[in-house]
Design a protein around this motif. Structure first.
Motif, PDB file in Angstrom:
ATOM      1  N   PRO A  43       0.864  -1.180   0.000  1.00  0.00           N
ATOM      2  CA  PRO A  43       0.000   0.000   0.000  1.00  0.00           C
ATOM      3  C   PRO A  43       0.901   1.230   0.000  1.00  0.00           C
ATOM      4  N   ALA A  44       0.503   2.232  -0.736  1.00  0.00           N
ATOM      5  CA  ALA A  44       1.365   3.414  -0.869  1.00  0.00           C
ATOM      6  C   ALA A  44       0.542   4.637  -1.210  1.00  0.00           C
ATOM      7  N   LEU A  45       1.154   5.787  -1.001  1.00  0.00           N
ATOM      8  CA  LEU A  45       0.604   7.036  -1.507  1.00  0.00           C
ATOM      9  C   LEU A  45       1.388   7.398  -2.762  1.00  0.00           C
ATOM     10  N   LYS A  46       0.661   7.905  -3.752  1.00  0.00           N
ATOM     11  CA  LYS A  46       1.284   8.304  -5.006  1.00  0.00           C
ATOM     12  C   LYS A  46       1.107   9.807  -5.205  1.00  0.00           C
ATOM     13  N   HIS A  47       2.172  10.434  -5.643  1.00  0.00           N
ATOM     14  CA  HIS A  47       2.196  11.875  -5.923  1.00  0.00           C
ATOM     15  C   HIS A  47       2.476  12.040  -7.406  1.00  0.00           C
ATOM     16  N   ARG A  48       1.534  12.677  -8.096  1.00  0.00           N
ATOM     17  CA  ARG A  48       1.657  12.894  -9.533  1.00  0.00           C
ATOM     18  C   ARG A  48       1.879  11.586 -10.291  1.00  0.00           C
ATOM     19  N   GLY A  49       1.214  10.538  -9.794  1.00  0.00           N
ATOM     20  CA  GLY A  49       1.273   9.246 -10.459  1.00  0.00           C
ATOM     21  C   GLY A  49       2.473   8.392 -10.100  1.00  0.00           C
ATOM     22  N   LYS A  50       3.381   8.908  -9.299  1.00  0.00           N
ATOM     23  CA  LYS A  50       4.570   8.143  -8.911  1.00  0.00           C
ATOM     24  C   LYS A  50       4.511   7.831  -7.426  1.00  0.00           C
ATOM     25  N   VAL A  51       5.058   6.685  -7.071  1.00  0.00           N
ATOM     26  CA  VAL A  51       4.990   6.242  -5.686  1.00  0.00           C
ATOM     27  C   VAL A  51       5.799   7.176  -4.793  1.00  0.00           C
ATOM     28  N   LEU A  52       5.138   7.656  -3.750  1.00  0.00           N
ATOM     29  CA  LEU A  52       5.737   8.612  -2.820  1.00  0.00           C
ATOM     30  C   LEU A  52       6.282   7.917  -1.580  1.00  0.00           C
ATOM     31  N   PHE A  67      10.865   4.582  -1.791  1.00  0.00           N
ATOM     32  CA  PHE A  67      11.109   4.227  -3.180  1.00  0.00           C
ATOM     33  C   PHE A  67      12.229   5.060  -3.792  1.00  0.00           C
ATOM     34  N   SER A  68      13.225   5.355  -2.951  1.00  0.00           N
ATOM     35  CA  SER A  68      14.342   6.182  -3.380  1.00  0.00           C
ATOM     36  C   SER A  68      15.527   5.958  -2.449  1.00  0.00           C
ATOM     37  N   ALA A  69      16.614   5.431  -2.998  1.00  0.00           N
ATOM     38  CA  ALA A  69      17.833   5.249  -2.197  1.00  0.00           C
ATOM     39  C   ALA A  69      18.372   6.599  -1.737  1.00  0.00           C
ATOM     40  N   ALA A  70      18.229   7.613  -2.562  1.00  0.00           N
ATOM     41  CA  ALA A  70      18.719   8.949  -2.191  1.00  0.00           C
ATOM     42  C   ALA A  70      17.934   9.509  -1.010  1.00  0.00           C
ATOM     43  N   ALA A  71      16.631   9.258  -0.954  1.00  0.00           N
ATOM     44  CA  ALA A  71      15.817   9.733   0.172  1.00  0.00           C
ATOM     45  C   ALA A  71      16.235   9.034   1.459  1.00  0.00           C
ATOM     46  N   VAL A  72      16.482   7.730   1.388  1.00  0.00           N
ATOM     47  CA  VAL A  72      16.941   6.997   2.569  1.00  0.00           C
ATOM     48  C   VAL A  72      18.288   7.550   3.020  1.00  0.00           C
ATOM     49  N   LEU A 104      11.436  12.946  10.678  1.00  0.00           N
ATOM     50  CA  LEU A 104      12.025  12.000   9.738  1.00  0.00           C
ATOM     51  C   LEU A 104      11.061  11.712   8.594  1.00  0.00           C
ATOM     52  N   VAL A 105       9.794  11.516   8.927  1.00  0.00           N
ATOM     53  CA  VAL A 105       8.783  11.270   7.890  1.00  0.00           C
ATOM     54  C   VAL A 105       8.675  12.493   6.984  1.00  0.00           C
ATOM     55  N   ARG A 106       8.632  13.668   7.579  1.00  0.00           N
ATOM     56  CA  ARG A 106       8.551  14.899   6.770  1.00  0.00           C
ATOM     57  C   ARG A 106       9.741  15.008   5.821  1.00  0.00           C
ATOM     58  N   ASP A 107      10.943  14.768   6.346  1.00  0.00           N
ATOM     59  CA  ASP A 107      12.138  14.858   5.511  1.00  0.00           C
ATOM     60  C   ASP A 107      12.088  13.867   4.358  1.00  0.00           C
ATOM     61  N   LEU A 108      11.666  12.638   4.638  1.00  0.00           N
ATOM     62  CA  LEU A 108      11.553  11.635   3.573  1.00  0.00           C
ATOM     63  C   LEU A 108      10.555  12.061   2.503  1.00  0.00           C
ATOM     64  N   VAL A 109       9.388  12.476   2.955  1.00  0.00           N
ATOM     65  CA  VAL A 109       8.330  12.829   2.010  1.00  0.00           C
ATOM     66  C   VAL A 109       8.716  14.067   1.189  1.00  0.00           C
ATOM     67  N   LEU A 110       9.251  15.075   1.834  1.00  0.00           N
ATOM     68  CA  LEU A 110       9.646  16.284   1.097  1.00  0.00           C
ATOM     69  C   LEU A 110      10.756  15.992   0.100  1.00  0.00           C
ATOM     70  N   PHE A 111      11.712  15.160   0.499  1.00  0.00           N
ATOM     71  CA  PHE A 111      12.795  14.784  -0.413  1.00  0.00           C
ATOM     72  C   PHE A 111      12.223  14.054  -1.625  1.00  0.00           C
ATOM     73  N   ARG A 112      11.359  13.073  -1.363  1.00  0.00           N
ATOM     74  CA  ARG A 112      10.789  12.293  -2.443  1.00  0.00           C
ATOM     75  C   ARG A 112       9.900  13.137  -3.358  1.00  0.00           C
ATOM     76  N   ALA A 114      10.297  16.287  -3.980  1.00  0.00           N
ATOM     77  CA  ALA A 114      11.202  17.082  -4.798  1.00  0.00           C
ATOM     78  C   ALA A 114      11.765  16.249  -5.959  1.00  0.00           C
ATOM     79  N   GLU A 115      12.067  14.980  -5.686  1.00  0.00           N
ATOM     80  CA  GLU A 115      12.521  14.103  -6.762  1.00  0.00           C
ATOM     81  C   GLU A 115      11.454  13.938  -7.833  1.00  0.00           C
ATOM     82  N   ILE A 116      10.245  13.682  -7.393  1.00  0.00           N
ATOM     83  CA  ILE A 116       9.146  13.470  -8.336  1.00  0.00           C
ATOM     84  C   ILE A 116       8.860  14.750  -9.127  1.00  0.00           C
ATOM     85  N   ASP A 117       8.854  15.871  -8.430  1.00  0.00           N
ATOM     86  CA  ASP A 117       8.540  17.148  -9.076  1.00  0.00           C
ATOM     87  C   ASP A 117       9.676  17.679  -9.938  1.00  0.00           C
ATOM     88  N   GLY A 118      10.905  17.218  -9.607  1.00  0.00           N
ATOM     89  CA  GLY A 118      12.116  17.741 -10.253  1.00  0.00           C
ATOM     90  C   GLY A 118      12.171  17.457 -11.702  1.00  0.00           C
TER      91      GLY A 118
END
Length: 118
Positions: A43-52, A67-72, A104-112, A114-118
């Motif tokens: 189960p996941a949340l998706k932002h702009r069609g991509k897994v967040l 879903f991002s090694a860089a976010a981790v 920590l959750v905020r940092d992960l989500v904001l990072f991800r 930014a990746e999706i929006d980038g």
């Protein structure tokens, strides 16, 4: 209801269910357009069609998957300071019953995001 809501209903331990729900709630607050779905069969949340982000209760841990090694990697320092927590390339694992810091959750989500929006 969606994939996340359906999943949470089935989490037996109330404390772990609350921890998981809070991860999703924080993510939804930061990405109000996020939709429930799945990613890698979780189960996941998706932002702009991509897994967040996904958060699940596994047999031995609570897993958070951005879903991002860089976010981790971006939050690895925070994770190392939490008893019973660890990070791998694509996941952060917490001992059952562990409170996951909101920051920590905020940092992960904001990072991800930014990746999706980038």
């Amino acid at each position: 209801m969606g994939a996340v809501d359906d999943y949470l209903v089935g989490v037996e331990d109330e404390g772990d269910r609350a921890v998981l729900a809070r991860v999703y709630r924080i993510a939804q607050e930061l990405a109000p357009d996020a939709e429930q779905g799945t990613g890698y069969r979780m189960p996941a949340l998706k932002h702009r069609g991509k897994v967040l982000i996904s958060a699940i209760r596994a047999a031995t841990h609570i897993g958070v998957y951005p879903f991002s090694a860089a976010a981790v990697a971006a939050v690895a320092g925070t994770v190392s300071g939490i008893d019973g927590a660890g990070a791998s390339t694509g996941a952060i694992r917490f001992a059952p019953g562990t409170e996951i810091p909101d920051g920590l959750v905020r940092d992960l989500v904001l990072f991800r995001m930014a990746e999706i929006d980038g």
